[in-house]
Design an enzyme around this catalytic site. Sequence first.
Site, PDB file in Angstrom:
ATOM      1  N   GLY A 194       2.024 -38.273  23.188  1.00 31.88           N
ATOM      2  CA  GLY A 194       3.174 -39.219  23.401  1.00 31.88           C
ATOM      3  C   GLY A 194       3.860 -39.646  22.004  1.00 31.88           C
TER       4      GLY A 194
ATOM      5  CD  GLN B  78       3.788 -43.349  21.168  1.00 37.02           C
ATOM      6  OE1 GLN B  78       4.191 -43.307  22.295  1.00 37.02           O
ATOM      7  NE2 GLN B  78       2.587 -42.692  20.744  1.00 37.02           N
TER       8      GLN B  78
ATOM      9  CG  ASP C   8      -4.264 -45.912  19.496  1.00 32.35           C
ATOM     10  OD1 ASP C   8      -3.921 -46.092  20.586  1.00 32.35           O
ATOM     11  OD2 ASP C   8      -3.797 -45.346  18.467  1.00 32.35           O
TER      12      ASP C   8
ATOM     13  NE  ARG D  86      -7.028 -43.199  20.141  1.00 31.84           N
ATOM     14  CZ  ARG D  86      -6.951 -42.339  18.866  1.00 31.84           C
ATOM     15  NH1 ARG D  86      -8.028 -42.263  18.580  1.00 31.84           N
ATOM     16  NH2 ARG D  86      -5.981 -42.027  18.173  1.00 31.84           N
TER      17      ARG D  86
HETATM   18  C1  S3P Z   1       1.389 -44.484  17.897  1.00 29.51           C
HETATM   19  C2  S3P Z   1       1.604 -45.811  18.392  1.00 29.51           C
HETATM   20  C3  S3P Z   1       0.907 -46.417  19.462  1.00 29.51           C
HETATM   21  C4  S3P Z   1      -0.587 -45.759  19.714  1.00 29.51           C
HETATM   22  C5  S3P Z   1      -0.531 -44.298  19.484  1.00 29.51           C
HETATM   23  C6  S3P Z   1       0.121 -43.599  18.247  1.00 29.51           C
HETATM   24  C7  S3P Z   1       2.331 -43.860  16.820  1.00 29.51           C
HETATM   25  O1  S3P Z   1       1.320 -45.990  20.757  1.00 29.51           O
HETATM   26  O2  S3P Z   1      -1.242 -46.081  20.747  1.00 29.51           O
HETATM   27  O3  S3P Z   1      -1.722 -43.690  19.633  1.00 29.51           O
HETATM   28  O4  S3P Z   1       1.931 -42.923  16.281  1.00 29.51           O
HETATM   29  O5  S3P Z   1       3.350 -44.434  16.703  1.00 29.51           O
HETATM   30  P1  S3P Z   1       2.698 -47.176  21.377  1.00 29.51           P
HETATM   31  O6  S3P Z   1       3.466 -47.227  20.244  1.00 29.51           O
HETATM   32  O7  S3P Z   1       2.911 -46.707  22.740  1.00 29.51           O
HETATM   33  O8  S3P Z   1       1.736 -48.606  21.414  1.00 29.51           O
END
Ligand code: S3P
Length: 423
Positions: free
Chosen positions: A85, A160, A307, A380
């Site tokens: 993601g 993100q 996480d 995880r």
């Molecule tokens: C991440 C942000 C988190 C986290 C993901 C990594 C990042 O997601 O859960 O494993 O590197 O910016 P969200 O921004 O959707 O919460």
Amino acid sequence: MHVAGTIRVPGDKSISHRVLLFAAMARGTTRIGGLLTSLDARSSARVLRQLGASVSPLVAGRVIRIVGRGRLRRPSAALYCGNSGTTTRLLFGLLAAHAFPATLTGDRSLRRRPMRRVTEPLAAMGAKFVEHGGGGLLPITVRGGPLHPLTHRMPVSSAQIKSAILCAGLAGEVPVSVFEPRGRSRDHTERLLRAFGYQVEDDGGWVHFRPTGRVVPFDLQVPGDPSSAAFPVAAAVLAEGGEIRISGVCLNPTRTGFLRVLERMGAGVLSDGVEAQHGEPVGDLIAAPSALRATEVRAVEIPGLIDEIPMLAALATRAEGTTVFRQVGELRVKESDRLGLVARNIRALGGAAEVVGDDLLVHGGNRPPSGLVRTEGDHRIAMAFAVLGTVPGARVRVDDLSCAAVSYPGFPEMLRRLRRRPR
Ligand code: S3P
């Protein structure tokens, strides 16, 4: 089990994605030590090669060389982001400022995850998106171009979303402001941008970015991933004797919420020798067996340990009392529906847990866990329950531990090595 020794965990996943993306935007050669070499990091490297950067093979223990061209180039095929993601959403931000079409897709899990939280604000800046299947899901084609400034209130606190918008501000050279509604999410993007001379200010939940800097090639050492360190830490907390040290872990306060929760639960986890390295606090963690008591994890704490909830929930099954995680609905849109899956797996092992609205309740007990864990390919979930399977008398089978390689190459070997006999 007894634990002993000093270990290292793989490089931080969030920082690894960000340095790969920024290195591809710089003109010239960047050198990165300690870069994560997991499947997710490989997804970032692979798509950046398709976008014109040269990235040396991701081999653990080697310095990785990235030669960027200053801009990304039009890819000749769809960009397959695997399970990642972070790769997908941050890349949408950079591509929003590039005047060519690019199609992003991923594995089954990634194709179920919501993308409009990122594509809508980027569309408001001027980028065009085509959803091939609809519903805000991948595959999606982005066609970027000149961007407008943006002021955006995020629906959830998410690094993100925040980073995608900051990446668009950087690549499009426009100011952006984003507001995080509840709690601070990880701030690695902001720290890196400041190092490149960009103005990034925090102000009561707002992050204001001004395009005052320039991305240039850099040399950097990626610290160990605290989210990966959470697993050996938990294994040590659950052990019968001994102590372990995990060296060189990123201890950025936006990532260490789980340590504060563990402290409230009565776990003996200490940090040692913390110093600033390349703009991030880095130090060792020392963890030892402890009796645990339940706690309440408040909604504002969630972004700082998002996480680590599968691991904390697994630990809560061994605590005295009922642990409550407030407002964790975001877990439904992670690599799996982590909220439902954590509760179901705890019950499958003979424990007690339930989802009430958006809260997760975990009841502690003493009975050794026994049964089959279904991971649905979520790294995880696999690692959290594999660690729970180390408690004395446990008979836990994890249906697929290979998915740990998404973020933690060598996880099964690490867990085996930790289980040393006392001398
Ligand atoms: C991440 C942000 C988190 C986290 C993901 C990594 C990042 O997601 O859960 O494993 O590197 O910016 P969200 O921004 O959707 O919460």
